[in-house]
Every structure is written in structure tokens, then in C-alpha cells.
Motif scaffolding. Structure first.
Motif, PDB file in Angstrom:
ATOM      1  N   LYS A  66       0.832  -1.189  -0.027  1.00 50.36           N
ATOM      2  CA  LYS A  66      -0.087   0.126   0.007  1.00 50.36           C
ATOM      3  C   LYS A  66       0.782   1.191   0.110  1.00 50.36           C
ATOM      4  CE  LYS A  66      -4.018  -1.911   2.090  1.00 50.36           C
ATOM      5  NZ  LYS A  66      -5.019  -2.013   3.036  1.00 50.36           N
ATOM      6  N   VAL A  67       1.919   1.601   0.334  1.00 47.10           N
ATOM      7  CA  VAL A  67       2.772   2.357   0.603  1.00 47.10           C
ATOM      8  C   VAL A  67       4.201   2.466  -0.142  1.00 47.10           C
ATOM      9  CG1 VAL A  67       1.749   3.355   2.527  1.00 47.10           C
ATOM     10  CG2 VAL A  67       3.854   1.716   2.833  1.00 47.10           C
ATOM     11  N   ILE A  68       4.622   1.285  -0.410  1.00 50.25           N
ATOM     12  CA  ILE A  68       5.960   1.113  -1.246  1.00 50.25           C
ATOM     13  C   ILE A  68       6.004   1.400  -2.683  1.00 50.25           C
ATOM     14  CG2 ILE A  68       8.064  -0.072  -1.200  1.00 50.25           C
ATOM     15  CD1 ILE A  68       7.268  -1.521   1.527  1.00 50.25           C
ATOM     16  N   PRO A  69       6.509   2.377  -3.321  1.00 50.29           N
ATOM     17  CA  PRO A  69       6.141   2.459  -4.619  1.00 50.29           C
ATOM     18  C   PRO A  69       7.386   1.639  -5.121  1.00 50.29           C
ATOM     19  CG  PRO A  69       7.446   4.552  -3.827  1.00 50.29           C
ATOM     20  CD  PRO A  69       7.031   3.634  -2.702  1.00 50.29           C
ATOM     21  N   PHE A  70       7.071   1.224  -6.610  1.00 46.06           N
ATOM     22  CA  PHE A  70       8.046   0.456  -7.512  1.00 46.06           C
ATOM     23  C   PHE A  70       7.925   0.984  -8.677  1.00 46.06           C
ATOM     24  CE2 PHE A  70       4.686  -2.556  -7.538  1.00 46.06           C
ATOM     25  CZ  PHE A  70       4.626  -2.821  -8.743  1.00 46.06           C
ATOM     26  N   ARG A  71       9.142   1.007  -9.555  1.00 47.72           N
ATOM     27  CA  ARG A  71       9.102   1.228 -11.045  1.00 47.72           C
ATOM     28  C   ARG A  71       9.974   0.161 -11.521  1.00 47.72           C
ATOM     29  NH1 ARG A  71      11.799   6.319 -14.067  1.00 47.72           N
ATOM     30  NH2 ARG A  71      11.345   5.618 -16.274  1.00 47.72           N
ATOM     31  N   TYR A  72       9.502  -0.319 -12.706  1.00 54.19           N
ATOM     32  CA  TYR A  72      10.252  -1.429 -13.323  1.00 54.19           C
ATOM     33  C   TYR A  72      10.006  -1.297 -15.067  1.00 54.19           C
ATOM     34  CZ  TYR A  72      10.606  -6.267 -15.265  1.00 54.19           C
ATOM     35  OH  TYR A  72      10.860  -7.194 -15.873  1.00 54.19           O
ATOM     36  N   SER A  73      11.066  -1.311 -15.693  1.00 51.28           N
ATOM     37  CA  SER A  73      10.996  -1.109 -16.960  1.00 51.28           C
ATOM     38  C   SER A  73      11.702  -2.355 -17.705  1.00 51.28           C
ATOM     39  CB  SER A  73      11.898   0.271 -17.517  1.00 51.28           C
ATOM     40  OG  SER A  73      10.974   1.466 -17.037  1.00 51.28           O
ATOM     41  N   THR A  74      11.072  -2.731 -18.828  1.00 50.89           N
ATOM     42  CA  THR A  74      11.476  -3.885 -19.641  1.00 50.89           C
ATOM     43  C   THR A  74      11.094  -3.658 -21.205  1.00 50.89           C
ATOM     44  OG1 THR A  74      11.661  -6.267 -19.549  1.00 50.89           O
ATOM     45  CG2 THR A  74       9.298  -5.183 -19.386  1.00 50.89           C
ATOM     46  N   THR A  75      11.634  -4.472 -21.974  1.00 51.41           N
ATOM     47  CA  THR A  75      11.293  -4.688 -23.228  1.00 51.41           C
ATOM     48  C   THR A  75      10.618  -6.002 -23.477  1.00 51.41           C
ATOM     49  OG1 THR A  75      13.218  -3.399 -24.160  1.00 51.41           O
ATOM     50  CG2 THR A  75      12.118  -4.746 -25.581  1.00 51.41           C
ATOM     51  N   MET A  76       9.395  -5.683 -23.957  1.00 45.57           N
ATOM     52  CA  MET A  76       8.493  -6.808 -24.262  1.00 45.57           C
ATOM     53  C   MET A  76       8.430  -6.904 -25.671  1.00 45.57           C
ATOM     54  SD  MET A  76       5.388  -6.663 -21.592  1.00 45.57           S
ATOM     55  CE  MET A  76       5.307  -8.694 -21.751  1.00 45.57           C
ATOM     56  N   ASP A  77       8.771  -8.397 -26.149  1.00 48.08           N
ATOM     57  CA  ASP A  77       8.902  -8.813 -27.464  1.00 48.08           C
ATOM     58  C   ASP A  77       7.489  -9.008 -27.998  1.00 48.08           C
ATOM     59  OD1 ASP A  77      11.578  -8.064 -27.790  1.00 48.08           O
ATOM     60  OD2 ASP A  77      12.180 -10.006 -26.691  1.00 48.08           O
ATOM     61  N   VAL A  78       7.084  -8.957 -29.016  1.00 45.34           N
ATOM     62  CA  VAL A  78       5.823  -9.499 -29.698  1.00 45.34           C
ATOM     63  C   VAL A  78       6.303 -10.768 -30.187  1.00 45.34           C
ATOM     64  CG1 VAL A  78       4.265  -9.000 -31.383  1.00 45.34           C
ATOM     65  CG2 VAL A  78       5.058  -6.994 -30.469  1.00 45.34           C
ATOM     66  N   VAL A  79       5.678 -11.872 -29.581  1.00 43.43           N
ATOM     67  CA  VAL A  79       6.034 -13.068 -30.282  1.00 43.43           C
ATOM     68  C   VAL A  79       4.717 -13.779 -30.992  1.00 43.43           C
ATOM     69  CG1 VAL A  79       7.745 -13.655 -28.304  1.00 43.43           C
ATOM     70  CG2 VAL A  79       5.150 -14.113 -27.982  1.00 43.43           C
TER      71      VAL A  79
END
Length: 129
Positions: A66-79
């Protein structure tokens, strides 16, 4: 591969034969994430930016406990693509958390993904804003 992914692949193979166009996922999405291992859940937002014809750079932003922010970036391949559906896959090493794998099925308005890592598994469920 999960049963869900196998069904999605079969549906895409059939739909692809019809030659229909896949959706463009570019833009902002919102929804939630949920862990299958511990029941945790929280809000989730994502921004999809195309990287050519075969991938998207996706940045996820959410909160844990509820209070701990996160950020995550990735490259998603179209399969895979089909009649209004696109199948995506990503894999990224996250240090001590191990390798984070994601498989998703998306339409122009809904994104449903499963994720797995060494210590967790669950879902990302998003809708276009």
C-alpha cells in the motif's frame, strides 16, 4: 509454458491465418498486480512505447504493501499476433530477485500478463486509460 500461454498461442495461430491486424498498445494503461504466492496486490500503471514493429518498452509503476512505490522497465517482445490480439514476452535479470519472466496477451483495451521469478509469481491486469 503455462496452459494459459498454450491456449493463447493456439488462438493466435488460428487468428493469424485470417490475416487480421494486431492492436497498437502504445499509451498509458492502469489496473493492478497480484501475487499468487503471498496474496499481495496493489495498483499498477504502465506506459507502452513502441520499439520498432516487434517490441515495446514498458514501464510499470505501482505500490507494494500500500505505501512502497516501485518502478520496473522492460522490453516486451511481440511473439505472436492475430485477430485483434498480440502475445508478448519478456525476461529480465533483477539481481538477487533472479530472472523475472512475463508472458502477456493483449487486445486494444485489455492486457493480461503472468509473471514468474525465483520467489514469486502472479498477474498484471491492465486496461487502457
Amino acid at each position: 509454458m503455462t496452459r494459459y500461454a498454450l491456449v493463447s498461442l493456439a488462438a493466435l495461430a488460428f487468428a493469424g491465418a485470417a490475416g487480421a491486424q494486431s492492436p497498437d498498445l502504445t499509451g498509458k494503461w492502469s489496473g493492478y498486480w497480484a501475487s499468487d504466492k503471498n496474496g499481495h496486490t496493489g495498483p499498477l500503471n504502465a506506459t507502452f512505447v513502441p520499439q520498432g514493429d516487434s517490441s515495446y518498452r514498458v514501464t510499470y509503476r505501482g505500490r507494494f504493501a500500500k505505501v512502497i512505490p516501485f518502478r520496473y522497465s522492460t522490453t516486451m517482445d511481440v511473439v505472436g499476433t492475430g485477430d485483434g490480439v498480440v502475445l508478448l514476452s519478456a525476461e529480465k535479470r533483477l539481481g538477487p530477485m533472479g530472472t523475472f519472466r512475463t508472458t502477456a496477451t493483449a487486445t486494444g483495451s485489455n492486457f493480461d500478463a503472468t509473471f514468474t521469478s525465483r520467489r514469486d509469481s502472479g498477474r498484471f491486469v491492465l486496461s487502457r486509460r
